[in-house]
Design a protein around this motif. Structure first.
Motif, PDB file in Angstrom:
ATOM      1  N   LEU B 296     -32.558   3.449 -14.901  1.00  0.00           N
ATOM      2  CA  LEU B 296     -31.208   3.634 -14.382  1.00  0.00           C
ATOM      3  C   LEU B 296     -30.787   5.099 -14.415  1.00  0.00           C
ATOM      4  O   LEU B 296     -29.912   5.522 -13.685  1.00  0.00           O
ATOM      5  CB  LEU B 296     -30.217   2.787 -15.180  1.00  0.00           C
ATOM      6  N   ALA B 326     -33.137  -0.257  -5.737  1.00  0.00           N
ATOM      7  CA  ALA B 326     -32.575  -1.236  -6.679  1.00  0.00           C
ATOM      8  C   ALA B 326     -33.272  -2.587  -6.554  1.00  0.00           C
ATOM      9  O   ALA B 326     -33.527  -3.266  -7.549  1.00  0.00           O
ATOM     10  CB  ALA B 326     -31.075  -1.383  -6.442  1.00  0.00           C
ATOM     11  N   VAL B 330     -35.077  -4.450  -9.761  1.00  0.00           N
ATOM     12  CA  VAL B 330     -34.583  -5.687 -10.360  1.00  0.00           C
ATOM     13  C   VAL B 330     -35.699  -6.719 -10.527  1.00  0.00           C
ATOM     14  O   VAL B 330     -35.631  -7.593 -11.381  1.00  0.00           O
ATOM     15  CB  VAL B 330     -33.396  -6.245  -9.528  1.00  0.00           C
ATOM     16  N   THR B 335     -32.129  -5.443 -16.925  1.00  0.00           N
ATOM     17  CA  THR B 335     -31.305  -4.779 -17.931  1.00  0.00           C
ATOM     18  C   THR B 335     -30.075  -5.625 -18.221  1.00  0.00           C
ATOM     19  O   THR B 335     -29.452  -6.156 -17.308  1.00  0.00           O
ATOM     20  CB  THR B 335     -30.831  -3.404 -17.433  1.00  0.00           C
ATOM     21  N   PHE B 337     -26.470  -5.203 -20.048  1.00  0.00           N
ATOM     22  CA  PHE B 337     -25.538  -4.228 -20.612  1.00  0.00           C
ATOM     23  C   PHE B 337     -24.748  -4.848 -21.752  1.00  0.00           C
ATOM     24  O   PHE B 337     -24.657  -6.056 -21.898  1.00  0.00           O
ATOM     25  CB  PHE B 337     -24.584  -3.715 -19.534  1.00  0.00           C
ATOM     26  N   GLU B 341     -19.192  -8.256 -18.477  1.00  0.00           N
ATOM     27  CA  GLU B 341     -18.402  -8.264 -17.238  1.00  0.00           C
ATOM     28  C   GLU B 341     -18.685  -7.064 -16.342  1.00  0.00           C
ATOM     29  O   GLU B 341     -18.388  -7.103 -15.161  1.00  0.00           O
ATOM     30  CB  GLU B 341     -16.897  -8.450 -17.495  1.00  0.00           C
ATOM     31  N   HIS B 342     -19.318  -6.002 -16.901  1.00  0.00           N
ATOM     32  CA  HIS B 342     -19.720  -4.894 -16.039  1.00  0.00           C
ATOM     33  C   HIS B 342     -20.738  -5.322 -15.000  1.00  0.00           C
ATOM     34  O   HIS B 342     -20.897  -4.690 -13.975  1.00  0.00           O
ATOM     35  CB  HIS B 342     -20.346  -3.770 -16.876  1.00  0.00           C
ATOM     36  N   GLN B 343     -21.482  -6.383 -15.310  1.00  0.00           N
ATOM     37  CA  GLN B 343     -22.616  -6.748 -14.468  1.00  0.00           C
ATOM     38  C   GLN B 343     -22.310  -7.863 -13.485  1.00  0.00           C
ATOM     39  O   GLN B 343     -23.109  -8.139 -12.610  1.00  0.00           O
ATOM     40  CB  GLN B 343     -23.783  -7.187 -15.343  1.00  0.00           C
ATOM     41  N   PHE B 344     -21.168  -8.527 -13.649  1.00  0.00           N
ATOM     42  CA  PHE B 344     -20.888  -9.671 -12.785  1.00  0.00           C
ATOM     43  C   PHE B 344     -20.378  -9.196 -11.437  1.00  0.00           C
ATOM     44  O   PHE B 344     -19.489  -8.346 -11.334  1.00  0.00           O
ATOM     45  CB  PHE B 344     -19.884 -10.608 -13.448  1.00  0.00           C
ATOM     46  N   LEU B 345     -20.962  -9.760 -10.378  1.00  0.00           N
ATOM     47  CA  LEU B 345     -20.654  -9.285  -9.036  1.00  0.00           C
ATOM     48  C   LEU B 345     -20.122 -10.373  -8.124  1.00  0.00           C
ATOM     49  O   LEU B 345     -19.689 -10.097  -7.021  1.00  0.00           O
ATOM     50  CB  LEU B 345     -21.926  -8.714  -8.399  1.00  0.00           C
ATOM     51  N   GLU B 352     -24.115 -15.894  -9.145  1.00  0.00           N
ATOM     52  CA  GLU B 352     -24.486 -14.788 -10.023  1.00  0.00           C
ATOM     53  C   GLU B 352     -25.993 -14.853 -10.339  1.00  0.00           C
ATOM     54  O   GLU B 352     -26.670 -13.838 -10.355  1.00  0.00           O
ATOM     55  CB  GLU B 352     -23.658 -14.908 -11.309  1.00  0.00           C
ATOM     56  N   LEU B 353     -26.482 -16.077 -10.553  1.00  0.00           N
ATOM     57  CA  LEU B 353     -27.896 -16.238 -10.903  1.00  0.00           C
ATOM     58  C   LEU B 353     -28.817 -16.065  -9.705  1.00  0.00           C
ATOM     59  O   LEU B 353     -29.955 -15.636  -9.844  1.00  0.00           O
ATOM     60  CB  LEU B 353     -28.119 -17.616 -11.541  1.00  0.00           C
ATOM     61  N   LEU B 355     -28.207 -14.098  -7.136  1.00  0.00           N
ATOM     62  CA  LEU B 355     -28.014 -12.782  -6.506  1.00  0.00           C
ATOM     63  C   LEU B 355     -29.258 -11.895  -6.612  1.00  0.00           C
ATOM     64  O   LEU B 355     -29.741 -11.368  -5.601  1.00  0.00           O
ATOM     65  CB  LEU B 355     -26.824 -12.065  -7.155  1.00  0.00           C
ATOM     66  N   GLY B 356     -29.797 -11.755  -7.835  1.00  0.00           N
ATOM     67  CA  GLY B 356     -30.955 -10.876  -8.046  1.00  0.00           C
ATOM     68  C   GLY B 356     -32.140 -11.292  -7.184  1.00  0.00           C
ATOM     69  O   GLY B 356     -32.693 -10.478  -6.437  1.00  0.00           O
ATOM     70  N   THR B 403     -29.051 -13.725 -15.778  1.00  0.00           N
ATOM     71  CA  THR B 403     -29.098 -13.029 -14.482  1.00  0.00           C
ATOM     72  C   THR B 403     -30.254 -12.042 -14.470  1.00  0.00           C
ATOM     73  O   THR B 403     -30.909 -11.865 -13.450  1.00  0.00           O
ATOM     74  CB  THR B 403     -27.795 -12.264 -14.186  1.00  0.00           C
TER      75      THR B 403
END
Lengths: 255, 470
Positions: B296, B326, B330, B335, B337, B341-345, B352-353, B355-356, B403
């Motif tokens: 990152l 990216a 992934v 990763t 964090f 909540e920083h990672q939820f999109l 959410e699961l 997405l990657g 995730t």
């Protein structure tokens, strides 16, 4: 640490000795005169006086001055350019009008930069609440919020990295860039609101704005030099206008 | 005004926005000067109870049942008698200078200015804050900030001091600093103390009683010698070491414009089937090292090199991980964090699961199947349609790990995965991570938590604090 977001001067500079409300009063005087004047002489004279105050605000190193005023220079140049390129005048008149506008913008905004460079925000809040009866909820609430600004910068970085870790980046697509920027900003905003709410609760728990008249531990006094400072601003303005009239350049905008 | 007494009889509270009771049927009597540790699983209503004691739950915020009194009266009228400290020091400090911040509460109660500064000095002394009134609050460590917050709460000489997980966001050194300050401050029993915390062991020497709040309602009074049930350690299947996947080679990092490096040049090796724990005090650069290994950030000195098993399939395998796209990253390095909540999109747990996998080019049917499998395994199936932001802290934590697992990365980097979790969530998280320790995958865990190291780590990299920078 993060210098661009640093609150107030690291140590007092000469201008810190002037009460913030006196500085604000002086700014008000300058602003009225600058808004009324439409010539080049008045803002140039006022600007010269403001530049003379730079050392008193601790802004002596050219690098430091530039770091503080570059956004201002950019916007002044922009305003001047718009006037030259799209104004109704042409030739030398257009250039004169552009220069007038550019210098006016700088002369209007520079006092604000001097105030920020020389004034501890806590002293500003103290002075506003004591002398001008500004609501303590507003003044100290804003102060507490200001303290969170440097945290936003690191939060922004974390959110950006967290998105890359989830496989989300914009690559070479400009519209994806804009969308990513917008969604990162939204996440930042949500986080800021949550932290702001927690801060408000903590301030409530410390009895803030509970209806008891608030005292002030630091106090804020107006001295003779504060009066003299405002008078000096009036004198500078009067001299600028007199000079302009004597040179035949004076033409008030609002007349 | 001496210390305060607290009485709760059949007390309960339901937030205006919720259907269920946050806390109910609490009978509790706390004598003036007593020190009580309040513990209990996440979601048992500890924080709600503390807020009620501090008079921070006005009638419009929900329904109360039973009786709650502080000094024999309703807490809303006793707010000036209660000092409160929350978790996050940055959401509690108001002023730019330390002394001004302690004075803030005294100004609010209208204390005459000439009496404020002696009271500020006394409160700073009481908590052992010796950096002076002029020290900028922004320049303090987390532990010192929290110590200052405590001084601010103590300055008005409260009869009741309530602390809501005051050490949850601090490293072990910072937590010790805060507990020492509490001990010093309430040593003379001038204030009644109620602490909420998961960490019974650390607070036990400071308290007279341990009270456990039950999620189903009511409280259990524990003996002072009560030992909470042992942490459930996962059973690890021995997996032989596999390929070297990723290495840091004298990798260091300095923030732009910063005089001191955030991470001194460091070597690290991530090997399939092994787990590396990165430990060390705050400021030693643990999280920075994790970001470098996670691809990152690019190191400013040295390099991070991905080995062929990891670079297989990349368009330009010679590039370092920090320059991968990216979508490529992934699939290879996951990763997690510190703040989920920083990672939820997205707005749904299921999305959410998936997405990657979708980002890395997996078809939508396969992505949906992967998501269902993970939901099943994590026991989150019932929450598939829920918004990730509405989950409890422990559920969010498990979801953020899931995730990262969804794309089956060979390397998994986690920053403080067990920070501030209760015992049950801790055990679930550690078990989930232990499941990932097969011969293929390398784990890298940044942690302060010695139990995590004991439960999971094969190798430990301890980063020392830099001598020059405090």
């Amino acid at each position: 640490m993060s210098a661009p977001f640093a609150l107030g001067p690291a140590r007092p500079v000469p201008l810190s000795g002037i009460n913030p409300v006196a500085q604000l009063s002086a700014i008000a005087v300058l602003t009225v005169v600058l808004l009324v004047s439409g010539d080049l002489v008045t803002p140039s004279f006022v600007l010269a006086a403001e530049l003379a105050l730079l050392p008193a605000a601790g802004l002596t190193a050219p690098r430091e001055v530039l770091r503080r005023i570059w956004p201002l220079l950019m916007s002044a140049a922009g305003v001047a350019w718009v006037n030259v390129a799209f104004g109704s005048l042409s030739g030398a008149d257009a250039w004169l009008s552009g220069a007038t506008w550019g210098i006016r913008v700088i002369a209007l905004a520079l006092p604000g930069i001097l105030l920020v460079a020389a004034t501890d925000p806590v002293r500003l809040a103290d002075a506003l609440t004591i002398h001008w009866r500004v609501s303590t909820r507003f003044a100290y609430g804003a102060l507490a919020a200001l303290r969170l600004v440097p945290l936003l910068a690191s939060e922004w970085e974390t959110i950006r990295l967290a998105r890359r870790a989830r496989g989300v980046d914009a690559g070479a697509n400009p519209s994806a860039h804009v969308r990513l920027l917008a969604s990162t900003a939204f996440a930042l905003l949500v986080g800021a609101i949550r932290r702001g709410t927690r801060l408000a609760t903590a301030m409530d728990a410390r009895g803030f704005d509970s209806g008891v008249p608030r005292t002030n531990a630091r106090g804020s006094v107006l001295r003779r030099r504060d009066t003299l400072f405002v008078l000096a601003a009036v004198v500078v303005c009067a001299a600028a206008v007199t000079l302009s009239v004597l040179l035949g350049a004076w033409h008030p905008v609002l007349a | 005004m001496g210390p305060s007494g607290v009485r709760l009889a059949g007390w309960g509270f339901r937030h205006a926005t919720r259907r269920g009771w946050a806390v109910r049927d609490v009978d509790l009597e706390i004598e003036p000067g007593e020190r009580v540790l309040l513990t209990g699983a996440s979601g048992s209503g500890k924080s709600t109870l503390l807020r009620a004691l501090a008079g921070l739950l006005p009638p419009e915020s929900g329904d109360a049942a039973g009786r709650l009194t502080v000094d024999g009266g309703p807490p809303e009228r006793r707010r000036h008698r209660v000092g409160m400290v929350f978790q996050d020091p940055d959401a509690q400090l108001v002023m730019t200078r330390s002394g001004d911040d302690v004075a803030f509460g005294l100004e609010n109660i209208g204390m005459p200015p000439d009496r404020i500064w002696p009271a500020v000095d006394a409160a700073m002394h009481a908590v052992g804050f010796d950096l002076g009134r002029e020290r900028p609050t922004a320049a303090l460590s987390g532990g010192q900030k929290q110590r200052l917050v405590l001084a601010g709460a103590l300055a008005p000489l409260p009869g009741l001091l309530v602390l809501d997980e005051p050490t949850a966001q601090l490293d072990p050194e910072g937590a010790d600093l805060v507990r020492a300050a509490v001990e010093r401050a309430v040593g003379d029993r001038s204030a009644t103390l109620v602490v909420v915390d998961h960490d019974v062991e650390s607070w036990r020497p400071l308290v007279d009683r341990v009270v456990e709040l039950l999620p189903s309602g009511g409280v259990v009074e524990h003996d002072r010698r009560w030992i909470p049930p042992l942490l459930r350690f996962p059973v690890r299947r021995p997996a032989g070491s596999g390929d070297v996947l990723l290495s840091a080679d004298r990798a260091g990092y300095t923030h732009r414009g910063s005089p001191a490096p955030a991470l001194l040049p460091t070597d690290a090796l991530l090997v399939g089937g092994r787990t590396l724990a990165i430990t060390g005090p705050n400021g030693s650069g643990k999280s920075t090292l994790a970001l470098l290994l996670a691809g990152l950030r690019a190191p400013t000195t040295g390099r991070v090199v991905a080995a062929p098993p990891l670079t297989a399939g990349l368009r330009s395998p010679a590039r370092p991980p920090s320059r991968w796209r990216a979508a490529e990253l992934v699939e290879r390095i996951g990763t997690v964090f510190q703040q989920p909540e920083h990672q939820f999109l997205t707005g749904r747990v299921r999305d959410e699961l998936s997405l990657g996998p979708l980002r890395s080019g997996t078809g939508s049917t396969t992505a949906a199947r992967l998501a269902d499998e993970l939901l099943e395994r994590l026991g989150l199936s019932g929450l598939a349609e829920a918004n990730p932001f509405t989950l409890s802290g422990g559920q969010q934590r498990r979801l953020s790990v899931a995730t990262a697992l969804a794309t089956r990365p060979r390397v998994l980097v986690l920053d403080e995965p067990t920070f501030g979790q209760d015992r049950d969530t801790w055990a679930e998280l550690v078990a989930l991570l232990a499941e990932q320790q097969d011969g293929e995958r390398a784990l890298c865990v940044v942690t302060h938590d010695a139990a995590v190291v004991a439960a999971l780590a094969d190798d430990v990299l301890h980063l020392g604090v830099r001598a020059a920078v405090r």
